[in-house]
Design a protein around this motif. Structure first.
Motif, PDB file in Angstrom:
ATOM      1  N   TRP A   1       0.766   9.482   0.202  1.00 34.86           N
ATOM      2  CA  TRP A   1       0.406  10.846  -0.182  1.00 34.86           C
ATOM      3  C   TRP A   1       1.421  11.825   0.392  1.00 34.86           C
ATOM      4  O   TRP A   1       2.230  11.463   1.246  1.00 34.86           O
ATOM      5  CB  TRP A   1      -1.003  11.192   0.296  1.00 34.86           C
ATOM      6  CG  TRP A   1      -1.259  10.885   1.744  1.00 34.86           C
ATOM      7  CD1 TRP A   1      -1.599   9.672   2.282  1.00 34.86           C
ATOM      8  CD2 TRP A   1      -1.149  11.792   2.855  1.00 34.86           C
ATOM      9  NE1 TRP A   1      -1.718   9.773   3.651  1.00 34.86           N
ATOM     10  CE2 TRP A   1      -1.464  11.059   4.013  1.00 34.86           C
ATOM     11  CE3 TRP A   1      -0.853  13.147   2.957  1.00 34.86           C
ATOM     12  CZ2 TRP A   1      -1.461  11.642   5.284  1.00 34.86           C
ATOM     13  CZ3 TRP A   1      -0.852  13.735   4.223  1.00 34.86           C
ATOM     14  CH2 TRP A   1      -1.162  12.977   5.360  1.00 34.86           C
TER      15      TRP A   1
ATOM     16  N   ARG B   1       0.803  -1.230   0.000  1.00 31.47           N
ATOM     17  CA  ARG B   1       0.000   0.000   0.000  1.00 31.47           C
ATOM     18  C   ARG B   1       0.827   1.268   0.000  1.00 31.47           C
ATOM     19  O   ARG B   1       0.371   2.314  -0.500  1.00 31.47           O
ATOM     20  CB  ARG B   1      -0.957  -0.007   1.196  1.00 31.47           C
ATOM     21  CG  ARG B   1      -0.258   0.025   2.564  1.00 31.47           C
ATOM     22  CD  ARG B   1      -1.230  -0.268   3.685  1.00 31.47           C
ATOM     23  NE  ARG B   1      -0.608  -0.273   4.997  1.00 31.47           N
ATOM     24  CZ  ARG B   1       0.058  -1.313   5.506  1.00 31.47           C
ATOM     25  NH1 ARG B   1       0.197  -2.413   4.795  1.00 31.47           N
ATOM     26  NH2 ARG B   1       0.584  -1.236   6.717  1.00 31.47           N
TER      27      ARG B   1
ATOM     28  N   TYR C   1     -11.390   9.188   2.724  1.00 34.01           N
ATOM     29  CA  TYR C   1      -9.973   9.095   2.337  1.00 34.01           C
ATOM     30  C   TYR C   1      -9.376  10.496   2.207  1.00 34.01           C
ATOM     31  O   TYR C   1      -8.260  10.750   2.682  1.00 34.01           O
ATOM     32  CB  TYR C   1      -9.832   8.316   1.031  1.00 34.01           C
ATOM     33  CG  TYR C   1      -8.380   8.049   0.683  1.00 34.01           C
ATOM     34  CD1 TYR C   1      -7.697   6.984   1.275  1.00 34.01           C
ATOM     35  CD2 TYR C   1      -7.689   8.867  -0.197  1.00 34.01           C
ATOM     36  CE1 TYR C   1      -6.360   6.749   0.996  1.00 34.01           C
ATOM     37  CE2 TYR C   1      -6.353   8.638  -0.487  1.00 34.01           C
ATOM     38  CZ  TYR C   1      -5.692   7.572   0.114  1.00 34.01           C
ATOM     39  OH  TYR C   1      -4.364   7.352  -0.163  1.00 34.01           O
ATOM     40  N   ALA C   2     -10.117  11.415   1.581  1.00 34.81           N
ATOM     41  CA  ALA C   2      -9.620  12.775   1.424  1.00 34.81           C
ATOM     42  C   ALA C   2      -9.413  13.450   2.778  1.00 34.81           C
ATOM     43  O   ALA C   2      -8.443  14.196   2.979  1.00 34.81           O
ATOM     44  CB  ALA C   2     -10.587  13.594   0.570  1.00 34.81           C
TER      45      ALA C   2
ATOM     46  N   ASP D   1     -14.673   8.018  -0.631  1.00 37.68           N
ATOM     47  CA  ASP D   1     -13.650   8.932  -1.130  1.00 37.68           C
ATOM     48  C   ASP D   1     -13.517  10.151  -0.225  1.00 37.68           C
ATOM     49  O   ASP D   1     -12.410  10.682  -0.036  1.00 37.68           O
ATOM     50  CB  ASP D   1     -13.978   9.372  -2.559  1.00 37.68           C
ATOM     51  CG  ASP D   1     -13.717   8.275  -3.578  1.00 37.68           C
ATOM     52  OD1 ASP D   1     -12.849   7.412  -3.326  1.00 37.68           O
ATOM     53  OD2 ASP D   1     -14.384   8.269  -4.628  1.00 37.68           O
TER      54      ASP D   1
ATOM     55  N   TYR E   1      -7.078   1.405   1.343  1.00 43.11           N
ATOM     56  CA  TYR E   1      -7.861   1.999   2.428  1.00 43.11           C
ATOM     57  C   TYR E   1      -9.316   2.262   2.046  1.00 43.11           C
ATOM     58  O   TYR E   1     -10.213   2.089   2.881  1.00 43.11           O
ATOM     59  CB  TYR E   1      -7.177   3.267   2.936  1.00 43.11           C
ATOM     60  CG  TYR E   1      -6.042   2.942   3.873  1.00 43.11           C
ATOM     61  CD1 TYR E   1      -6.292   2.489   5.157  1.00 43.11           C
ATOM     62  CD2 TYR E   1      -4.720   3.048   3.457  1.00 43.11           C
ATOM     63  CE1 TYR E   1      -5.256   2.168   6.021  1.00 43.11           C
ATOM     64  CE2 TYR E   1      -3.668   2.724   4.311  1.00 43.11           C
ATOM     65  CZ  TYR E   1      -3.952   2.277   5.594  1.00 43.11           C
ATOM     66  OH  TYR E   1      -2.923   1.945   6.435  1.00 43.11           O
ATOM     67  N   THR E   2      -9.585   2.670   0.815  1.00 45.43           N
ATOM     68  CA  THR E   2     -10.993   2.811   0.444  1.00 45.43           C
ATOM     69  C   THR E   2     -11.649   1.437   0.348  1.00 45.43           C
ATOM     70  O   THR E   2     -12.840   1.286   0.642  1.00 45.43           O
ATOM     71  CB  THR E   2     -11.160   3.573  -0.882  1.00 45.43           C
ATOM     72  OG1 THR E   2     -10.449   2.900  -1.922  1.00 45.43           O
ATOM     73  CG2 THR E   2     -10.660   5.003  -0.755  1.00 45.43           C
TER      74      THR E   2
ATOM     75  N   HIS F   1      -2.244   2.785  -2.166  1.00 47.50           N
ATOM     76  CA  HIS F   1      -2.658   3.280  -0.856  1.00 47.50           C
ATOM     77  C   HIS F   1      -4.154   3.581  -0.851  1.00 47.50           C
ATOM     78  O   HIS F   1      -4.896   3.152   0.037  1.00 47.50           O
ATOM     79  CB  HIS F   1      -1.864   4.541  -0.513  1.00 47.50           C
ATOM     80  CG  HIS F   1      -1.949   4.956   0.915  1.00 47.50           C
ATOM     81  ND1 HIS F   1      -2.929   5.808   1.379  1.00 47.50           N
ATOM     82  CD2 HIS F   1      -1.174   4.638   2.000  1.00 47.50           C
ATOM     83  CE1 HIS F   1      -2.746   6.015   2.676  1.00 47.50           C
ATOM     84  NE2 HIS F   1      -1.698   5.316   3.086  1.00 47.50           N
ATOM     85  N   ARG F   2      -4.613   4.292  -1.868  1.00 48.89           N
ATOM     86  CA  ARG F   2      -6.039   4.608  -1.966  1.00 48.89           C
ATOM     87  C   ARG F   2      -6.871   3.339  -2.136  1.00 48.89           C
ATOM     88  O   ARG F   2      -7.922   3.180  -1.494  1.00 48.89           O
ATOM     89  CB  ARG F   2      -6.299   5.559  -3.135  1.00 48.89           C
ATOM     90  CG  ARG F   2      -7.772   5.888  -3.346  1.00 48.89           C
ATOM     91  CD  ARG F   2      -7.972   6.820  -4.522  1.00 48.89           C
ATOM     92  NE  ARG F   2      -7.505   8.162  -4.215  1.00 48.89           N
ATOM     93  CZ  ARG F   2      -8.254   9.097  -3.639  1.00 48.89           C
ATOM     94  NH1 ARG F   2      -9.523   8.817  -3.301  1.00 48.89           N
ATOM     95  NH2 ARG F   2      -7.782  10.295  -3.403  1.00 48.89           N
ATOM     96  N   GLU F   3      -6.412   2.426  -2.993  1.00 46.62           N
ATOM     97  CA  GLU F   3      -7.147   1.184  -3.212  1.00 46.62           C
ATOM     98  C   GLU F   3      -7.301   0.395  -1.919  1.00 46.62           C
ATOM     99  O   GLU F   3      -8.390  -0.118  -1.609  1.00 46.62           O
ATOM    100  CB  GLU F   3      -6.424   0.324  -4.254  1.00 46.62           C
ATOM    101  CG  GLU F   3      -7.073  -1.029  -4.497  1.00 46.62           C
ATOM    102  CD  GLU F   3      -6.259  -1.919  -5.425  1.00 46.62           C
ATOM    103  OE1 GLU F   3      -6.567  -3.132  -5.498  1.00 46.62           O
ATOM    104  OE2 GLU F   3      -5.305  -1.420  -6.066  1.00 46.62           O
TER     105      GLU F   3
ATOM    106  N   ALA G   1       0.672   5.912  -4.600  1.00 47.51           N
ATOM    107  CA  ALA G   1      -0.566   6.586  -4.200  1.00 47.51           C
ATOM    108  C   ALA G   1      -1.784   5.756  -4.579  1.00 47.51           C
ATOM    109  O   ALA G   1      -2.768   5.707  -3.841  1.00 47.51           O
ATOM    110  CB  ALA G   1      -0.631   7.963  -4.853  1.00 47.51           C
ATOM    111  N   GLU G   2      -1.711   5.087  -5.732  1.00 43.79           N
ATOM    112  CA  GLU G   2      -2.846   4.311  -6.212  1.00 43.79           C
ATOM    113  C   GLU G   2      -3.125   3.116  -5.309  1.00 43.79           C
ATOM    114  O   GLU G   2      -4.285   2.827  -4.981  1.00 43.79           O
ATOM    115  CB  GLU G   2      -2.587   3.836  -7.648  1.00 43.79           C
ATOM    116  CG  GLU G   2      -2.508   4.948  -8.675  1.00 43.79           C
ATOM    117  CD  GLU G   2      -1.199   5.733  -8.638  1.00 43.79           C
ATOM    118  OE1 GLU G   2      -1.172   6.856  -9.183  1.00 43.79           O
ATOM    119  OE2 GLU G   2      -0.213   5.230  -8.058  1.00 43.79           O
TER     120      GLU G   2
END
Length: 232
Positions: free
Chosen positions: A140, A73, A103-104, A100, A84-85, A80-82, A77-78
């Protein structure tokens, strides 16, 4: 030993993410969504169990379909987002846009608090002439967090895993940090909260010191107690 360089982990070392409860409450309020107190507490429990908050409690169980993304993860960045979301989507929240939005929120400087002694220790090291780096497994750019809290001027270099495609404990991250600080590893100390990840600096000959990953209120002087500075 007198150190000429000091490396610090980010989450759980210099800063701590907000609790799951305030993370969720802030996002619900920003999205104009209202849920009853019992439902809210259920969401908090389920998101905590899922490990959906980066920097928060670890997942109790990572689903098979997320295992690969979870393992890597912090390499991009991709991923990590995948990861945790995907963990958050295990919880049936009332609006699909919340995943989303959550996550933001965790990337917002307002979601992070420095430990009470972080600035004191960093300023003390600066007065001692010690070069300072941040070495973090992250997906990030954390630089805005340091800027928002007035600590960016105290950091000489950032080495972030997603920018290098390498995760701690891989020694390459620590080697890069030492090179950016122009310091010999044997004269550098790495400070972190993860004995495996942050302990990887020892392979280069760096000294390693650990703090506990505790809520901000429960660790007022964990960094200062390490005795890293002469003047703090």
């Amino acid at each position: 030993m007198t150190f000429t360089g000091a490396l610090f982990d980010f989450s759980g070392t210099l800063f701590r993410i907000e609790p799951v409860r305030s993370w969720l409450r802030t996002v619900l309020d920003e999205c104009g969504l209202r849920v009853g107190p019992r439902v809210f507490e259920r969401y908090v429990r389920e998101l905590t169990s899922a490990g959906a908050l980066p920097g928060g409690p670890a997942p109790e169980c990572v689903p098979h379909h997320l295992a690969a993304a979870w393992a890597d993860r912090d390499r991009s960045a991709e991923l990590h987002r995948e990861a945790y979301t995907g963990l958050a989507r295990q919880v049936a929240l009332p609006d699909p846009g919340l995943y989303d939005a959550l996550y933001a929120r965790h990337m917002s400087p307002a979601a992070w608090r420095p430990y009470p002694d972080a600035e004191r220790v960093l300023r003390g090291l600066r007065r001692d002439g010690v070069a300072i780096g941040v070495v973090s497994n992250i997906g990030w750019d954390l630089r805005p967090v340091f800027h928002a809290h007035g600590l960016d001027s105290l950091v000489d270099a950032y080495v972030l895993s997603f920018e290098h495609g390498v995760q701690k404990p891989d020694a390459r991250l620590f080697r890069t940090a030492c090179a950016l600080l122009d310091r010999e590893p044997a004269r550098v100390v790495m400070v972190g909260d993860d004995r495996r990840a942050d302990g990887g600096a020892a392979a280069l000959g760096c000294a390693v010191r650990f703090v506990e990953h505790l809520p901000v209120e429960e660790r007022p002087d964990g960094l200062h107690a390490l005795g890293l500075t002469r003047t703090a």
